[in-house]
Design a protein around this motif. Structure first.
Motif, PDB file in Angstrom:
ATOM      1  N   ASP A 194       0.850  -1.171   0.000  1.00 57.24           N
ATOM      2  CA  ASP A 194       0.000   0.000   0.000  1.00 57.24           C
ATOM      3  C   ASP A 194       0.895   1.233   0.000  1.00 57.24           C
ATOM      4  OD1 ASP A 194      -2.243   1.542  -0.051  1.00 57.24           O
ATOM      5  OD2 ASP A 194      -3.003   0.939   1.909  1.00 57.24           O
ATOM      6  N   HIS A 195       0.312   2.366  -0.364  1.00 55.12           N
ATOM      7  CA  HIS A 195       1.067   3.613  -0.333  1.00 55.12           C
ATOM      8  C   HIS A 195       0.218   4.700   0.314  1.00 55.12           C
ATOM      9  CE1 HIS A 195      -1.355   5.106  -3.750  1.00 55.12           C
ATOM     10  NE2 HIS A 195      -0.924   6.296  -3.406  1.00 55.12           N
ATOM     11  N   ARG A 196       0.926   5.732   0.768  1.00 52.10           N
ATOM     12  CA  ARG A 196       0.233   6.861   1.374  1.00 52.10           C
ATOM     13  C   ARG A 196       1.140   8.085   1.289  1.00 52.10           C
ATOM     14  NH1 ARG A 196      -2.265   5.716   7.156  1.00 52.10           N
ATOM     15  NH2 ARG A 196      -3.310   4.156   5.839  1.00 52.10           N
ATOM     16  N   VAL A 197       0.545   9.240   1.090  1.00 62.00           N
ATOM     17  CA  VAL A 197       1.279  10.496   1.194  1.00 62.00           C
ATOM     18  C   VAL A 197       1.168  10.958   2.646  1.00 62.00           C
ATOM     19  CG1 VAL A 197       1.412  12.912   0.490  1.00 62.00           C
ATOM     20  CG2 VAL A 197       0.917  11.138  -1.214  1.00 62.00           C
ATOM     21  N   VAL A 198       2.304  11.125   3.293  1.00 63.68           N
ATOM     22  CA  VAL A 198       2.316  11.452   4.714  1.00 63.68           C
ATOM     23  C   VAL A 198       2.957  12.819   4.932  1.00 63.68           C
ATOM     24  CG1 VAL A 198       2.392   9.029   5.395  1.00 63.68           C
ATOM     25  CG2 VAL A 198       4.529  10.286   5.120  1.00 63.68           C
ATOM     26  N   LEU A 199       2.602  13.434   6.030  1.00 64.54           N
ATOM     27  CA  LEU A 199       3.153  14.724   6.420  1.00 64.54           C
ATOM     28  C   LEU A 199       4.120  14.508   7.575  1.00 64.54           C
ATOM     29  CD1 LEU A 199       3.016  17.860   6.124  1.00 64.54           C
ATOM     30  CD2 LEU A 199       1.228  17.818   7.875  1.00 64.54           C
ATOM     31  N   ALA A 200       5.372  14.930   7.375  1.00 60.87           N
ATOM     32  CA  ALA A 200       6.393  14.716   8.407  1.00 60.87           C
ATOM     33  C   ALA A 200       6.006  15.357   9.722  1.00 60.87           C
ATOM     34  CB  ALA A 200       7.737  15.250   7.924  1.00 60.87           C
ATOM     35  N   ALA A 201       5.308  16.489   9.673  1.00 63.34           N
ATOM     36  CA  ALA A 201       4.897  17.166  10.908  1.00 63.34           C
ATOM     37  C   ALA A 201       4.007  16.290  11.772  1.00 63.34           C
ATOM     38  CB  ALA A 201       4.176  18.474  10.567  1.00 63.34           C
ATOM     39  N   ASP A 202       3.305  15.334  11.155  1.00 65.30           N
ATOM     40  CA  ASP A 202       2.447  14.422  11.920  1.00 65.30           C
ATOM     41  C   ASP A 202       3.255  13.536  12.865  1.00 65.30           C
ATOM     42  OD1 ASP A 202       0.046  15.283  10.866  1.00 65.30           O
ATOM     43  OD2 ASP A 202      -0.046  13.735   9.317  1.00 65.30           O
ATOM     44  N   TYR A 203       4.560  13.428  12.621  1.00 61.76           N
ATOM     45  CA  TYR A 203       5.404  12.524  13.418  1.00 61.76           C
ATOM     46  C   TYR A 203       6.455  13.297  14.222  1.00 61.76           C
ATOM     47  CZ  TYR A 203       3.091   9.363  10.256  1.00 61.76           C
ATOM     48  OH  TYR A 203       2.117   8.681   9.535  1.00 61.76           O
ATOM     49  N   GLY A 204       6.153  14.551  14.533  1.00 61.82           N
ATOM     50  CA  GLY A 204       7.046  15.306  15.404  1.00 61.82           C
ATOM     51  C   GLY A 204       8.189  15.990  14.710  1.00 61.82           C
ATOM     52  N   VAL A 205       8.107  16.159  13.391  1.00 59.01           N
ATOM     53  CA  VAL A 205       9.123  16.886  12.635  1.00 59.01           C
ATOM     54  C   VAL A 205       8.638  18.327  12.470  1.00 59.01           C
ATOM     55  CG1 VAL A 205      10.427  17.025  10.472  1.00 59.01           C
ATOM     56  CG2 VAL A 205       9.753  14.787  11.394  1.00 59.01           C
TER      57      VAL A 205
END
Length: 376
Positions: free
Chosen positions: A151-162
C-alpha cells in the motif's frame, strides 16, 4: 520468525532512514549510496552504532553483493528512497521517461533478489500523479507480484514530530500479512500540536564560528548589505519579492527544506528572528536530526545543506520502523543500537579562520542577492 531483524538502506544519502530505524531499535547493517561525500557523513554518524556506509552503484550491484559487503546472511527489511528528481514538481516532469526512474526499478529488483520480510520505499508525492497514476500502479503491481501486501500513502512529516511541513509518499510492503498498516500521527491535535520552528531552533545562539558558539555546523551565510536590508523588512511567514526567500514563522512548522542538485542550490528559509538564511545545524534541527548528527569539516557546506534536504526526517522514519516492527513481531533494541558518539574522531579539523576562508571561496550568488550578482 526473526525477532531481532537486520536490514539495509538503499540510496541512503547521509542516512536519515537509517538514523530513524536505529533510533527505534532496528538494526540497519549498511547503507549504500553512490555519492562519496554522503557515504562519508553516513559513516561518521552510523559506524559507531554498528551500521556501515558503502559507495555502490545500485544500477549494477546485485543483492548478493550487497549482503556480502554488509556482512550479513539475510536482509529482513530493505528501506530506501531512490532519487526523486524525475518526479519532482520542481523538475522536468519526465517521469518514467527519465532514465533515472529506472532506479525505482532497481529497488524492486533488489527486493526481488533479497526477499526481505518487509520494505519501505520513500519518494516525492508527485510520484503518484506521473502518467495519471499509472507509473505508481505499475510499481505496486510489480511488488505485489513478488508476494507482498503493498500500500502507499502520502504522509506529512509534521504528523510525526518533525517541525517541517514536508510531504512524502511512502510505499510499504509486508509478507505474510493480510493488511499493511501505516503509523498513526503523533502530532497535530489540540493536545499535541505540531512542533514549530521556534520550538526546534530558538534555543540556539545566533550563527557564528565554532569558537564563538560551540555549536557544530552553525556557521553563518554571508549576505550583501542590500540583502540584509531586505530581509530585515521581511515579516515572518512571508516571501521576499526580489529574491523569493521565505521567512520562517516562529509559531508554525518550517517550509519544506529542499536539496537541489548539480549546480542548483535552492533558496534556504530565512530565520524568523535573525536577518539571514538558516544554518546547516538549524536545517538539521528542522529535519529532525539530533545535535549528535555532525557533518565533518571535510564535507563542503553546500553538500551538508544538500544532504540535510535530501534526507528522510529521522523522527518520521522512527515512527515507520516501530510500526513495521509491531506488524512483523520484531523485537526493538533501542539501547543496544544507541552507540557512543564520543568515540568518533573530531568533526572539526580546521580552525575558525580556515573554515571562514573556505566559506568565502565557495560563496554562492543566491545568498548575496540580485544586486551583488549584477555587481559581480
Amino acid at each position: 520468525m526473526t525477532k531481532k531483524p537486520t536490514g539495509i538502506e538503499l540510496f541512503a544519502g547521509c542516512g536519515g532512514l537509517s538514523t530513524g530505524f536505529l533510533d527505534a531499535g532496528l538494526h540497519v547493517a549498511a547503507g549504500f549510496e553512490l555519492d562519496a561525500r554522503a557515504v562519508d557523513a553516513y559513516n561518521y554518524n552510523h559506524d559507531y552504532r554498528g551500521s556501515r556506509g558503502f559507495i555502490a552503484d545500485l544500477n549494477l550491484a546485485s543483492g548478493a553483493e550487497l549482503l556480502e559487503r554488509a556482512g550479513i546472511m539475510r536482509a529482513d527489511f530493505v528501506i530506501g528512497g531512490p532519487p526523486c528528481q524525475p518526479f519532482s514538481i520542481a523538475g522536468k516532469r519526465q517521469g518514467k521517461r527519465d532514465i533515472r526512474a529506472d532506479l525505482i526499478g532497481h529497488f524492486i529488483r533488489i527486493v526481488d533478489e533479497l526477499k526481505p520480510s518487509a520494505f519501505m520505499l520513500e519518494n516525492v508525492p508527485n510520484l503518484a500523479s506521473i502518467d495519471s497514476g499509472e507509473f505508481l500502479d505499475d510499481v505496486k503491481a510489480e511488488l505485489r507480484a513478488l508476494g507482498y501486501k503493498v500500500d502507499h500513502r502520502v504522509v506529512l512529516a509534521a504528523d510525526y514530530g518533525v517541525p517541517q511541513n514536508r510531504k512524502r509518499l511512502v510505499v510499504l510492503g509486508v509478507k505474510g500479512k493480510r493488511t499493511v498498516r501505516f503509523p498513526d500521527a503523533t502530532h497535530g491535535t489540540a493536545e499535541r500540536p505540531y512542533l514549530s520552528s521556534a520550538e526546534a531552533i530558538d534555543d540556539l545562539p545566533d550563527a557564528g564560528e565554532f569558537g564563538e558558539t560551540g555549536i557544530f555546523n552553525h556557521e553563518p551565510t554571508m549576505h550583501s548589505d542590500d540583502m540584509i536590508e531586505r530581509l530585515s523588512a521581511l515579516e515572518p511567514g512571508k516571501r521576499e519579492r526580489g529574491s523569493y526567500h521565505d521567512r520562517l514563522h516562529p509559531e508554525r512548522p518550517s517550509y519544506t527544506l529542499r536539496a537541489g542538485s548539480g549546480n542548483f542550490s535552492p533558496l534556504r528559509p530565512v530565520h524568523y528572528k535573525h536577518h539571514r538564511v538558516i544554518t546547516v545545524r538549524e536545517s538539521a534541527r528542522l529535519q529532525g536530526f539530533s545535535d549528535d548528527f555532525l557533518w565533518p569539516d571535510r564535507i563542503p557546506r553546500l553538500q551538508q545543506y544538500r544532504q540535510v534536504g535530501n534526507a528522510v526526517p529521522p523522527p518520521m522514519a522512527e515512527a515507520f520502523a516501530r510500526c513495521l516492527a509491531e506488524q512483523m513481531g520484531w523485537t526493538l533494541d533501542k539501547a543496544g543500537l544507541a552507540g557512543d558518539p564520543s568515540t568518533r574522531p573530531p568533526a572539526h579539523i580546521y580552525t575558525d579562520d580556515e573554515r571562514k576562508a573556505l566559506r568565502t571561496a565557495r560563496l554562492r550568488g543566491a545568498s548575496l542577492g540580485k544586486v551583488a550578482l549584477s555587481a559581480g
